[in-house]
Write a protein that holds these residues in place. Structure first.
Motif, mmCIF file in Angstrom:
data_model
loop_
_atom_site.group_PDB
_atom_site.id
_atom_site.type_symbol
_atom_site.label_atom_id
_atom_site.label_comp_id
_atom_site.label_asym_id
_atom_site.label_seq_id
_atom_site.Cartn_x
_atom_site.Cartn_y
_atom_site.Cartn_z
ATOM 1 N N TYR B 54 45.364 10.516 100.991
ATOM 2 C CA TYR B 54 44.606 9.980 102.272
ATOM 3 C C TYR B 54 45.311 9.449 102.058
ATOM 4 O O TYR B 54 45.111 7.769 102.089
ATOM 5 N N HIS B 56 47.093 5.161 102.605
ATOM 6 C CA HIS B 56 46.519 3.625 103.541
ATOM 7 C C HIS B 56 47.177 3.432 104.567
ATOM 8 O O HIS B 56 48.342 3.372 104.812
ATOM 9 N N ARG B 58 47.412 0.165 105.996
ATOM 10 C CA ARG B 58 48.251 -1.113 105.771
ATOM 11 C C ARG B 58 48.965 -1.084 104.439
ATOM 12 O O ARG B 58 49.759 -1.653 104.771
ATOM 13 N N TYR B 59 47.753 -1.241 103.725
ATOM 14 C CA TYR B 59 49.466 -1.223 102.137
ATOM 15 C C TYR B 59 49.952 -0.191 101.852
ATOM 16 O O TYR B 59 49.469 1.652 102.071
ATOM 17 N N HIS B 83 47.427 4.474 94.283
ATOM 18 C CA HIS B 83 46.544 3.732 95.326
ATOM 19 C C HIS B 83 46.021 2.714 95.947
ATOM 20 O O HIS B 83 45.012 2.290 95.040
ATOM 21 N N SER B 85 43.807 2.041 97.516
ATOM 22 C CA SER B 85 42.169 2.196 98.281
ATOM 23 C C SER B 85 41.708 1.833 96.985
ATOM 24 O O SER B 85 40.103 1.039 97.343
ATOM 25 N N THR B 89 41.436 -3.107 96.517
ATOM 26 C CA THR B 89 40.480 -3.493 96.899
ATOM 27 C C THR B 89 39.820 -5.300 96.785
ATOM 28 O O THR B 89 40.265 -5.811 95.815
ATOM 29 N N CYS B 175 36.262 0.747 91.447
ATOM 30 C CA CYS B 175 37.362 0.717 92.291
ATOM 31 C C CYS B 175 37.530 -1.041 91.738
ATOM 32 O O CYS B 175 38.704 -1.457 91.563
ATOM 33 N N LEU B 273 39.222 9.290 95.554
ATOM 34 C CA LEU B 273 39.846 9.789 97.402
ATOM 35 C C LEU B 273 38.905 10.689 98.019
ATOM 36 O O LEU B 273 38.358 10.048 99.321
ATOM 37 N N ASN B 277 36.802 8.824 101.060
ATOM 38 C CA ASN B 277 36.807 9.199 102.576
ATOM 39 C C ASN B 277 35.974 10.442 102.588
ATOM 40 O O ASN B 277 36.781 10.881 103.792
#
Lengths: 175, 292
Positions: B54, B56, B58-59, B83, B85, B89, B175, B273, B277
């Motif tokens: 999954y 991200h 944007r990043y 990751h 996400s 965060t 997170c 994740l 998700n």
């Protein structure tokens, strides 16, 4: 002649000066000449052993001990639902609770009713005093909650049973 | 994007045996000429190939050093992808607070109990007549104004404060705690917990040299740990060892540093994740059995 007092001085901001009239005898100032006190003028007396008056000690110092195994691993399996087995439920992780309070929360009456449900039969036969205490407390609370405190009828909402349909609107004039 | 190297070919020459669990690619190694004898001292920091699920939107993935506990000298073995996400965060401190309060209170049982009036010895009988004696008028000896009398609205019995925080808040708390730790340079990634000796002084000196803080939380993927690690952590105050399912916000914040193995990291990311998700509705935890 006036001299300043030999009394024990207290720490104060007042400018009061106490003066006592005395006379000098053989190089020393004497107060209350000829007075023979009748009260005890010795030191501290021992604690009377025949009286039940034990000394009041400070409570013992309990070292917090932040790094015992129990404290260091506090909250260890709280996220096992996400990071491990999904079938573990959080009421199973509470170990120090009485068996009728595992995974339960409520007010006092709800606690007592739950205890009665779980332990009523056993207490009735084996611990009658505890059973009696439990049911008297339940009766007291039921009476108090339902009859004792005056409820303002203009603030009471109309209650609907479990199988009845909800009304379309709320009439504040309804009692 | 960064090109990946094939680790298997290069690290066969290394004496470290635990990196065999990484995922590797099948592309030919462009820097194979650097892999000479005595690789630990001469080879450049490598880039470990970790495929992130999954990805991200944007990043790009974050990067962190991969270190060892096998030797005292602080040599980096490679770079790990993380990751965003989970590790980038925006920190929700209010949710962190809720998580900590939940962990503290949901297991709490208050055993304070003050017996009510009907549990006291004898409530009948005035201690002295109403009038005649010069004393105050009383109806019973155990009234609340007396010394040794009952207490009116005191604590009653074992009370429980049990509740379960919603799953989304717990995930967000985890997170947040991990991002905060990472961005304060308190997270370290390690290939495995294989130590050369069982002496606790080895690990203590190692952590002191690297400024890893007085209290460290070691996390591995399984319950079973190598003997040397268990012995060293049991003998030192402040070192705790946990499996992945034991990870929690309270312990993360209690210990100054976190040390994760790569296997633990894989497991954590996979679980979190998947939870972040997935669109499963929150499965209401079934209530405890009502039948006595």
């Amino acid at each position: 002649m006036f001299i300043q007092s030999c009394l024990p001085k207290t720490i104060s901001n007042s400018h009061l000066i106490i003066s006592v009239r005395t006379f000098k005898r053989f190089g020393e100032y004497v107060k209350s000449y000829g007075y023979q006190p009748k009260h005890y003028q010795g030191g501290y007396l021992p604690r009377a052993s025949h009286l039940k008056d034990p000394p009041d000690y400070l409570p013992p110092f309990i070292d917090p001990k932040d790094w015992t195994l129990e404290a260091a691993t506090f909250g260890q399996n709280d996220y096992i639902d996400i990071l491990g087995d999904e079938n573990v439920e959080h009421w199973q992780l509470v170990r120090n609770a009485p068996f009728w309070l595992r995974g339960f929360q409520g007010n006092e009456l709800q606690h007592l009713l739950r205890r009665l449900k779980f332990q009523g039969k056993y207490l009735e036969e084996n611990q009658p005093q505890r059973y009696s205490d439990l049911i008297t407390r339940i009766r007291f609370l039921m009476f108090k909650i339902n009859f004792k405190h005056y409820k303002r009828p203009w603030l009471m909402r109309p209650t609907v049973g479990p199988n009845e349909p909800l009304p379309d609107y709320y009439d504040p004039r309804s009692s | 994007m960064i090109k990946s190297l094939s680790l298997v070919k290069i690290l066969r020459q290394c004496s470290i045996r635990s990196i065999r669990h990484f995922e590797t690619s099948t592309q030919p190694p462009p820097f194979s000429s650097d892999s000479t004898s005595n690789p630990i001292s001469q080879q450049l920091p490598l880039i470990v190939n970790r495929q992130l699920e999954y990805p991200h939107v944007r990043y790009p993935p974050l990067q962190a050093w991969l270190e060892t506990l096998g030797q005292k000298r602080d040599e980096k073995l490679g770079i790990v992808d993380l990751h965003p996400s989970i590790w980038q965060t925006s920190p929700r401190l209010d949710i962190l607070y809720e998580n900590i309060e939940w962990q503290k209170t949901y297991k709490k049982i208050d055993w304070a109990y003050t017996p009510p009036h009907h549990e006291y010895p004898s409530m009948r009988g005035k201690p002295w007549p109403q009038k005649g004696t010069g004393r105050a008028r009383h109806s019973s000896r155990y009234d609340p104004q007396w010394k040794g009398g009952y207490k009116v609205n005191g604590p009653k019995g074992p009370t429980s404060f049990f509740y379960v925080l919603p799953k989304e808040k717990r995930i967000e708390g985890l997170c947040t705690a991990l991002t905060v730790k990472l961005h304060q340079n308190d997270v370290h990634f390690v290939d495995s917990f294989d130590l050369p000796t069982h002496q606790p002084t080895y690990l203590q000196e190692l952590t002191e040299d690297r400024f890893w803080g007085p209290s460290i939380l070691f996390i591995d993927d399984t319950d079973i740990m190598p003997h040397n690690m268990m012995f060293a952590s049991a003998k030192t105050e402040g070192f705790t060892v946990m499996p992945v399912y034991g990870l929690n916000v309270y312990s993360i914040l209690k210990h100054t540093t976190l040390v994760l193995t790569i296997r633990a990291l894989n497991k954590i990311e996979k679980k979190l994740l998947h939870a972040l998700n997935s669109y499963d509705t929150q499965k209401d935890q079934p209530a405890p059995p009502d039948e006595p």
